[in-house]
Design an enzyme around this catalytic site. Structure first.
Site, PDB file in Angstrom:
ATOM      1  CD  GLU A   1      -2.876   1.182   2.364  1.00  0.00           C
ATOM      2  OE1 GLU A   1      -3.675   2.131   2.464  1.00  0.00           O
ATOM      3  OE2 GLU A   1      -2.879   0.204   3.130  1.00  0.00           O
TER       4      GLU A   1
ATOM      5  CE  LYS B   1      -9.273   0.112   5.956  1.00  0.00           C
ATOM      6  NZ  LYS B   1      -8.788  -1.007   6.779  1.00  0.00           N
TER       7      LYS B   1
END
Length: 368
Positions: free
Chosen positions: A173, A189
């Protein structure tokens, strides 16, 4: 006798020969000086008791991450699989999920990332020079068994004359990138074993956190320049898939020309929205209430800054090692899940296990 060896790697950049370490809580303006600087920021930083540090190295190349073994030729020697213990057992974690759902029902918060920390004893042995566990060997094992776009490692051993650090990460990420005044972020997410396993809850959660990140970037970018350039993209990683969005904006002239540019950017955006919650201030209060161990570098930031360019990852899928006053050394690894009103406590516990299983397996002694 050989001097302790210090090095850092991130997404294909390799640096050696540490020069100094600076405290970013007070001296983030130093990042404007020639680097490269390799950054490790604890989740609890910027007024919440954690450490935010950057190390400057003398030499950098595009040599890539370490190979499958350390420079000394030794293989990684990790804890036994049965030696790992969690800061929260299943019952405690599921109770925390239920408590977050109560907060959501009361209107205190929309989403909270609830994490637990796994740890196992790992005595200070391994690398023949530093005596500390061989960070290069673990980084090499993860590079083979769990390649990640923002793989990172920073090892400055005790005795080097500079503040020590031991972090190895396989982060997928992007927290922040900066290139020519363009500031970007890539919040994740939504996690499942396959794309078919991604749910409406995952998609709603991603949209919520993407909006939070967009608002964070607005605080340091020119009005009208912040935009979501990719929403709910599915990315495949070893053993699982993620929903990923992309947000970009142009740094405001005030921030871009400030001597404390990085201090302004970090204070505006930290901790990353995907690992805190929304609204962020309320989520952080609930995290402090529910979590039983500090996250440290996990869910913080790991990466590099060099002049007008930078890449910082969210410190997920991250190991860190420390020697305490009452132990010979402990290896830690964090795992968590985003909790909303639609969360099922048992399913959220299983998600934390899914995220940890592959990495903890690779870091354990019997892995091959």
């Amino acid at each position: 006798m050989d001097e302790p060896t210090s090095w850092a790697s991130f997404a294909g950049r390799l640096a050696v020969d540490v020069v100094e370490c600076v405290d970013l809580e007070h001296d983030a303006h130093r990042l404007a000086e020639p680097g490269p600087w390799f950054v490790v920021v604890d989740f609890e930083s910027f007024g919440r008791g954690g450490r935010a540090r950057a190390w400057r190295f003398a030499r950098v190349s595009d040599g890539g991450p370490p190979g499958g073994t350390s420079p000394s030729g030794s293989a990684w020697q990790g804890p036994e699989p049965g030696d790992w213990h969690s800061s929260m057992d299943r019952a405690t974690y599921e109770a925390a999920v239920r408590r977050v759902r109560e907060h959501v029902r009361e209107g205190t918060v929309y989403q909270v990332n609830v994490c637990r920390v796994l740890q196992a004893p790992l005595p200070a042995r391994g690398d023949r020079v530093t005596g500390e566990p061989d960070a290069a060997a673990l980084a090499g094992r993860l590079a083979v068994g769990n390649p990640a776009p923002y793989a990172a490692a920073v090892h400055v051993p005790a005795g080097s004359g500079v503040d020590p650090v031991w972090v190895v990460s396989a982060s997928p990420e992007l927290y922040l990138s900066l290139d020519g005044g363009d500031l970007g972020s890539g919040p994740i997410k939504g996690t499942a074993r396959t794309p078919a396993g991604l749910t409406a809850k995952d998609r709603a959660e991603n949209v919520m956190i993407t909006d939070l990140v967009r608002n964070d970037l607005h605080r340091v970018c020119r009005p009208g320049t912040v935009a979501v350039t990719d929403l709910l993209a599915v990315e495949e990683h070893p053993g699982l898939v993620h929903l990923v969005s992309r947000v970009h904006g142009a740094l405001s002239e005030t921030v871009a020309t400030s001597a404390d540019r990085w201090g302004s950017v970090l204070r505006a955006t930290f901790p990353p929205g995907s690992v805190s919650g929304a609204p962020k201030s309320s989520a952080l209060r609930i995290i402090e209430e529910l979590e039983t161990a500090p996250r440290g570098p996990y869910c913080g930031a790991v990466g590099w800054v060099d002049g007008g360019r930078a890449e910082l990852a969210v410190g997920i899928r991250t190991f860190w090692w420390e020697r305490g006053p009452h132990d010979d050394g402990v290896l830690r690894f964090g795992t968590g899940a985003g909790i909303t009103w639609g969360s099922d406590p048992a399913a959220e516990w299983r998600e934390t296990e899914l995220k940890a299983a592959r990495l903890v397996g690779l870091a354990s002694t019997t892995s091959r």
